[in-house]
Design a protein around this motif. Structure first.
Motif, PDB file in Angstrom:
ATOM      1  N   THR A 119      -0.049   5.771   0.073  1.00 24.01           N
ATOM      2  CA  THR A 119      -0.840   6.847  -0.389  1.00 24.01           C
ATOM      3  C   THR A 119      -0.126   8.033  -0.423  1.00 24.01           C
ATOM      4  O   THR A 119      -0.471   9.313  -0.228  1.00 24.01           O
ATOM      5  CB  THR A 119      -2.023   6.975   0.211  1.00 24.01           C
ATOM      6  OG1 THR A 119      -2.003   7.180   1.931  1.00 24.01           O
ATOM      7  CG2 THR A 119      -2.910   5.936   0.144  1.00 24.01           C
ATOM      8  N   TYR A 157       0.054  10.627  -6.316  1.00 27.54           N
ATOM      9  CA  TYR A 157      -0.640   9.469  -6.262  1.00 27.54           C
ATOM     10  C   TYR A 157      -2.281   9.737  -6.432  1.00 27.54           C
ATOM     11  O   TYR A 157      -2.808   8.685  -6.585  1.00 27.54           O
ATOM     12  CB  TYR A 157      -0.514   9.193  -4.621  1.00 27.54           C
ATOM     13  CG  TYR A 157       0.699   8.492  -3.955  1.00 27.54           C
ATOM     14  CD1 TYR A 157       1.155   7.350  -4.175  1.00 27.54           C
ATOM     15  CD2 TYR A 157       1.669   9.694  -3.888  1.00 27.54           C
ATOM     16  CE1 TYR A 157       2.415   6.819  -3.966  1.00 27.54           C
ATOM     17  CE2 TYR A 157       3.075   9.242  -3.435  1.00 27.54           C
ATOM     18  CZ  TYR A 157       3.512   7.727  -3.086  1.00 27.54           C
ATOM     19  OH  TYR A 157       4.608   7.567  -2.882  1.00 27.54           O
ATOM     20  N   THR A 180      -4.268   3.997   3.534  1.00 22.86           N
ATOM     21  CA  THR A 180      -3.241   4.538   4.334  1.00 22.86           C
ATOM     22  C   THR A 180      -2.927   3.701   5.461  1.00 22.86           C
ATOM     23  O   THR A 180      -3.625   3.094   6.071  1.00 22.86           O
ATOM     24  CB  THR A 180      -4.192   5.968   5.103  1.00 22.86           C
ATOM     25  OG1 THR A 180      -4.408   6.919   3.933  1.00 22.86           O
ATOM     26  CG2 THR A 180      -3.143   6.682   5.847  1.00 22.86           C
ATOM     27  N   ASN A 218       0.748  -1.309  -0.220  1.00 21.59           N
ATOM     28  CA  ASN A 218      -0.001  -0.103  -0.158  1.00 21.59           C
ATOM     29  C   ASN A 218       1.086   1.243  -0.151  1.00 21.59           C
ATOM     30  O   ASN A 218       2.184   1.184   0.421  1.00 21.59           O
ATOM     31  CB  ASN A 218      -0.965  -0.017   1.277  1.00 21.59           C
ATOM     32  CG  ASN A 218      -0.125   0.372   2.505  1.00 21.59           C
ATOM     33  OD1 ASN A 218       0.808  -0.527   2.850  1.00 21.59           O
ATOM     34  ND2 ASN A 218      -0.112   1.347   3.166  1.00 21.59           N
ATOM     35  N   PRO A 274      -4.792   1.615  -2.583  1.00 20.56           N
ATOM     36  CA  PRO A 274      -4.836   2.905  -2.106  1.00 20.56           C
ATOM     37  C   PRO A 274      -5.317   3.160  -0.774  1.00 20.56           C
ATOM     38  O   PRO A 274      -6.383   3.608  -0.310  1.00 20.56           O
ATOM     39  CB  PRO A 274      -5.760   3.346  -3.041  1.00 20.56           C
ATOM     40  CG  PRO A 274      -6.772   2.113  -3.434  1.00 20.56           C
ATOM     41  CD  PRO A 274      -5.685   1.135  -3.300  1.00 20.56           C
TER      42      PRO A 274
END
Length: 442
Positions: A201, A412, A255, A199, A253
Motif C-alpha cells: 500500500t 496506490y 498494510t 501486498n 491492498p
C-alpha cells in the motif's frame, strides 16, 4: 523482530536544529577530555549504563556483560520501537535530562541524528578499528561524513520469502527475475482472485530498497550539498515493473504488520514477501499456522543471471551526546555488536552484520523448521554478500519517509503514477532540505 517503522517522526528539527552551524543539542559534552575516552579505565571503574532498545536479544548480552564486568550495571529500557523511541529521545535531549547512554537507531535514521548533533562520533573510542568486521550495507549505515556514529547491530539483506505450498498448487516456478515475478503474479491471481503475489500500500523502505537493487542512486550527499533525483535508469526500471502490478491490481491492498497482513501470510493469500533477513522470527511468531509452507529464495533480479542485492531495515547502537558515561556506553555497544556479544545475539535469532558470524558453519548450517528444514541462512548470507555498494540516505531520511505516503502513496489509490509520486516526494524533500539550510542541487 520488526526492523522498520511504518510511521516515523515527522521531523527531528522540532526539538533539535538540523541546520548546519546550529548549536549542538543537549548539554556540553562531559566526556570531551581524553580520560573519558579511555574505555578500559571506564570498565575498571564501572558504573551504570542505560540502554534504550527494543531488540530482545540484548537481554542476554546485557546479562553476559554484567557477568564479565561485575562493576557495571546495564539497565535495559524499551522506550518504544522506531518512531516512539526517537520522539522520546529527542524530548529528553531538548529537556537536557533523561537521555540514555545508549540508543538503538535504525540505519536510515542515523544520518538525521548525526547531522542534528545528537550522537557522539565514536571514532575517538576506537570504532574505526572495526570497519572490516562488518558487511557493506550496515557499515555504510553508521558512517556519515568522516564520523562513525554507531556500530551495526544486525543486517537486512533482501531475499524472497515465498509460500511453496501455494506455488506448487498452482504450478508456479520460483521467479528469478522481476519480469518472471510479474508473470507469476498474473498466473496466481487469475487462478484464484483471492490470491496475490504480495501486498503493498506504499512503503518508503521497500521502495527505496528495490530502487537500490535496480541500480538507482537518487540521493547524493556531499556535506551540506544534496542531490535528489529519481530520474535515473535504475529508478525507471523499478517503476516500470511495479506500475504493472499496481495497474493490473495484482497487489493485495493490505498494510504490512497489520492483523490482516499476518492473516494473509498464514492462509497463503499473500504468497511472497521481498524483505529483509530479519523476517524469519516474524513468520514464526505472527503466522505459526503456516509453518512448513514457506521457503526462502534469492531476490529476483532486474537482469537475468545477475547477483545484485540491497538492504531493508536493520539497527545500530549509538551513544547520544547527552550521555553522562560515554566511554562505558561505548564499551557496552562494542561488546554487543562484535565478538562474543554479536555471536550471542545471532544464537538468539538476530541476523548478523559481522562477517565472521555470517560465515560461521554454526550459522549457515542451522535448519529452520518453519521453512521445512531449509538451511535458510545460506540463502540470506549470500544475499548479504551481494548487497550493492554506493547507496546513501538523506541526512533527514526520517522526515522524508514520513511524507512518503502523502506523495508516492497516492499511486496506490489514485490515477497518480509511481514516477509522478516520486517526483512529488522529491519536491517535498527538497523543499524541506532547503528550509533546514542544505543546498539542494537543481
Amino acid at each position: 523482530m520488526r526492523s522498520t517503522s511504518r510511521r516515523i517522526l515527522a521531523t527531528v528539527a522540532a526539538t533539535c536544529a538540523l541546520t548546519f552551524g546550529a548549536t549542538a543539542c543537549g548539554s556540553p559534552d562531559p566526556g570531551a577530555d581524553s580520560s573519558a575516552k579511555d574505555v578500559a579505565s571506564a570498565l575498571e571503574a564501572g558504573g551504570k549504563v542505560t540502554v534504550w532498545a527494543w531488540e530482545p536479544t540484548l537481554k542476554k548480552v546485557a546479562a553476559d556483560f554484567e557477568k564479565k564486568y561485575p562493576k557495571v550495571d546495564v539497565e535495559l529500557v524499551n522506550a518504544g520501537t522506531g518512531n516512539k523511541q526517537y520522539t522520546a529521545l529527542q524530548n529528553a535531549i531538548a529537556a537536557g535530562s533523561g537521555a540514555p547512554d545508549v540508543a538503538q537507531v535504525e540505519y536510515y535514521a542515523v544520518g538525521q541524528f548525526a547531522i542534528g548533533k545528537a550522537l557522539e562520533d565514536l571514532s575517538p573510542y576506537g570504532a574505526s578499528a572495526h570497519d572490516r568486521e562488518f558487511t557493506t550495507g550496515p557499515w555504510s549505515g553508521v558512517t556519515y561524513g568522516k564520523g562513525i556514529y554507531a556500530l551495526p547491530m544486525d543486517s537486512g539483506p533482501l531475499a524472497l520469502f515465498y509460500n511453496k505450498k501455494v506455488f506448487d498448487r498452482h504450478g508456479i516456478a520460483v521467479p528469478t527475475t522481476w519480469d518472471e515475478y510479474v508473470e507469476a503474479a498474473r498466473t496466481l491471481h487469475k487462478a484464484d482472485p483471492k490470491l496475490y503475489i504480495t501486498n503493498d500500500t506504499g512503503d518508503a523502505g521497500a521502495t527505496t530498497s528495490l530502487i537500490w537493487q535496480a541500480g538507482g542512486r537518487p540521493y547524493k550527499v556531499e556535506g551540506t550539498e544534496i542531490g535528489i533525483d529519481f530520474g535515473d535508469a535504475g529508478t525507471a526500471q523499478y517503476t516500470g515493473t511495479w506500475q504493472k502490478l499496481i495497474d493490473e491490481r495484482l497487489l493485495a491492498p493490505v498494510t504490512s504488520w497489520s492483523d490482516e497482513w499476518y492473516k494473509g501470510l498464514s492462509d497463503g493469500s499473500i504468497a511472497t514477501l521481498s524483505t529483509g533477513a530479519w523476517m524469519p522470527a516474524n513468520f514464526t511468531s505472527g503466522a505459526p499456522a503456516a509453518s512448513g509452507d514457506w521457503r526462502v529464495a534469492p531476490l529476483p533480479q532486474w537482469t537475468k543471471g545477475a547477483k545484485v542485492g540491497a538492504e531493508n531495515g536493520g539497527s545500530s547502537l549509538a551513544v547520544p551526546k547527552a550521555s553522562k558515561n560515554k566511554a562505558l556506553a561505548y564499551a557496552f555497544i562494542e561488546y554487543a555488536t562484535t565478538g562474543a556479544g554479536a555471536t550471542s545475539r545471532v544464537s538468539e535469532g538476530a541476523f548478523p552484520a559481522t562477517r565472521a558470524d555470517l560465515e560461521s558453519p554454526a550459522f549457515l548450517d542451522t535448519p529452520f523448521p518453519y521453512f521445512g528444514g531449509q538451511q535458510a541462512n545460506r540463502v540470506l548470507a549470500d544475499a548479504a554478500r551481494d548487497v550493492a555498494a554506493g547507496w546513501a540516505y538523506l541526512p533527514y531520511q526520517v522526515y522524508a519517509n514520513s511524507v512518503f505516503n502523502d506523495t508516492v502513496g497516492k499511486a496506490y489509490v489514485s490515477s497518480t503514477t509511481l514516477p509522478q509520486g516520486l517526483e512529488a516526494w522529491r519536491a517535498a524533500t527538497a523543499k524541506y532540505g532547503t528550509e533546514q539550510g542544505f543546498t539542494i542541487a537543481k
